[in-house]
Structure formats: C-alpha cells, structure tokens
Design a protein around this motif. Sequence first.
Motif, PDB file in Angstrom:
ATOM      1  N   LEU A   4       8.262  -3.093   4.909  1.00 53.76           N
ATOM      2  CA  LEU A   4       8.000  -2.042   3.943  1.00 53.76           C
ATOM      3  C   LEU A   4       6.755  -2.441   3.164  1.00 53.76           C
ATOM      4  CD1 LEU A   4      11.598  -1.473   2.465  1.00 53.76           C
ATOM      5  CD2 LEU A   4      10.479  -0.187   4.285  1.00 53.76           C
ATOM      6  N   VAL A   5       5.780  -1.547   3.101  1.00 53.18           N
ATOM      7  CA  VAL A   5       4.528  -1.855   2.421  1.00 53.18           C
ATOM      8  C   VAL A   5       4.250  -0.781   1.377  1.00 53.18           C
ATOM      9  CG1 VAL A   5       2.065  -2.242   2.662  1.00 53.18           C
ATOM     10  CG2 VAL A   5       3.625  -3.035   4.453  1.00 53.18           C
ATOM     11  N   GLU A   6       4.253  -1.201   0.122  1.00 58.50           N
ATOM     12  CA  GLU A   6       3.945  -0.280  -0.966  1.00 58.50           C
ATOM     13  C   GLU A   6       2.438  -0.225  -1.199  1.00 58.50           C
ATOM     14  OE1 GLU A   6       7.777  -2.497  -2.368  1.00 58.50           O
ATOM     15  OE2 GLU A   6       5.926  -2.965  -1.305  1.00 58.50           O
ATOM     16  N   SER A   7       1.992   0.912  -1.693  1.00 59.95           N
ATOM     17  CA  SER A   7       0.592   1.074  -2.071  1.00 59.95           C
ATOM     18  C   SER A   7       0.507   2.170  -3.140  1.00 59.95           C
ATOM     19  CB  SER A   7      -0.261   1.450  -0.862  1.00 59.95           C
ATOM     20  OG  SER A   7       0.174   2.675  -0.311  1.00 59.95           O
ATOM     21  N   GLY A   8      -0.660   2.273  -3.747  1.00 56.71           N
ATOM     22  CA  GLY A   8      -0.896   3.332  -4.719  1.00 56.71           C
ATOM     23  C   GLY A   8      -0.832   2.913  -6.165  1.00 56.71           C
ATOM     24  N   GLY A   9      -0.491   1.654  -6.414  1.00 58.31           N
ATOM     25  CA  GLY A   9      -0.462   1.185  -7.790  1.00 58.31           C
ATOM     26  C   GLY A   9      -1.867   1.002  -8.342  1.00 58.31           C
ATOM     27  N   GLY A  10      -1.919   0.713  -9.635  1.00 60.65           N
ATOM     28  CA  GLY A  10      -3.205   0.488 -10.268  1.00 60.65           C
ATOM     29  C   GLY A  10      -3.116   0.629 -11.762  1.00 60.65           C
ATOM     30  N   LEU A  11      -4.291   0.718 -12.376  1.00 57.70           N
ATOM     31  CA  LEU A  11      -4.397   0.869 -13.825  1.00 57.70           C
ATOM     32  C   LEU A  11      -4.615   2.347 -14.147  1.00 57.70           C
ATOM     33  CD1 LEU A  11      -4.774  -0.274 -16.712  1.00 57.70           C
ATOM     34  CD2 LEU A  11      -7.209  -0.573 -16.134  1.00 57.70           C
ATOM     35  N   VAL A  12      -3.817   2.870 -15.055  1.00 56.46           N
ATOM     36  CA  VAL A  12      -3.927   4.277 -15.429  1.00 56.46           C
ATOM     37  C   VAL A  12      -3.730   4.399 -16.933  1.00 56.46           C
ATOM     38  CG1 VAL A  12      -1.471   4.707 -14.994  1.00 56.46           C
ATOM     39  CG2 VAL A  12      -3.104   6.608 -14.865  1.00 56.46           C
ATOM     40  N   GLN A  13      -4.377   5.374 -17.524  1.00 52.67           N
ATOM     41  CA  GLN A  13      -4.242   5.596 -18.954  1.00 52.67           C
ATOM     42  C   GLN A  13      -2.921   6.300 -19.256  1.00 52.67           C
ATOM     43  OE1 GLN A  13      -7.704   7.728 -20.350  1.00 52.67           O
ATOM     44  NE2 GLN A  13      -8.894   5.845 -20.514  1.00 52.67           N
TER      45      GLN A  13
END
Length: 119
Positions: A4-13
Amino acid sequence: QVQLVESGGGLVQPGGSLRLSCAASGFTFRMYVMYTMMWYRQAPGVERELVTTIDSNGGITNSVASVKGRFTISRDNAKYTVYLQMTSLKPEDTAVYYCKACLYSTCYWGQGTQVTVSS
C-alpha cells in the motif's frame, strides 16, 4: 507481495484542501474488492487513530467526529486505489496519514504520508 503506497500529503494553509491516495498492489481484483479500507492518522506524541473506513460494499464509517463533513473516503476498485478528500483543513489535522487494508484478521499498512496544516 502486497503493498500500500500513500501519496498526496504536503503542506497546506488552514482552510485548504488535499486529496490523499492509497494505491494497492499485489492483490487480485477479486480479493481487493473484499478488503475493508481505512485511513488512520498519527500526530506527534499521540496514539494513531482511526479516521474513516469504507467497506467492500462502499459503506462508510467516520470514526473521528471532528472530520465529519470535511473528510470523505472513497474507493476506485478498478484502480486499486482508495482516496481521502480533505477540505477545510485545520492545524489539528496535522499528522502522518496511513492507509490500512483488512480482510478478516489479515491487515496491511502503508508507510504513511505527512500532512501539515500551517500558515
């Protein structure tokens, strides 16, 4: 070998949106559609918590009251992928988000993706 590979995270306001994806491999299609898929999150110094679940019939259970109306789980079985659409993000949503797949007593975890909500 199941992965299982997650993606799409990051820094957001604060107030922003993100869509997380969890791509599965190593399953046959017949087996994948039977798995219940979950999103968990873990903030620093806090136990990992179950956020939301989608079962093999598409039934959804939200386990964290604070995300109701803001987070939506969905799955595209043809793409072996489950999504977590997150809107109106708050600083308290900051955590590592993990995908989990379970069928009876057999479960698999992804490695997690970091979501940071900060101005």
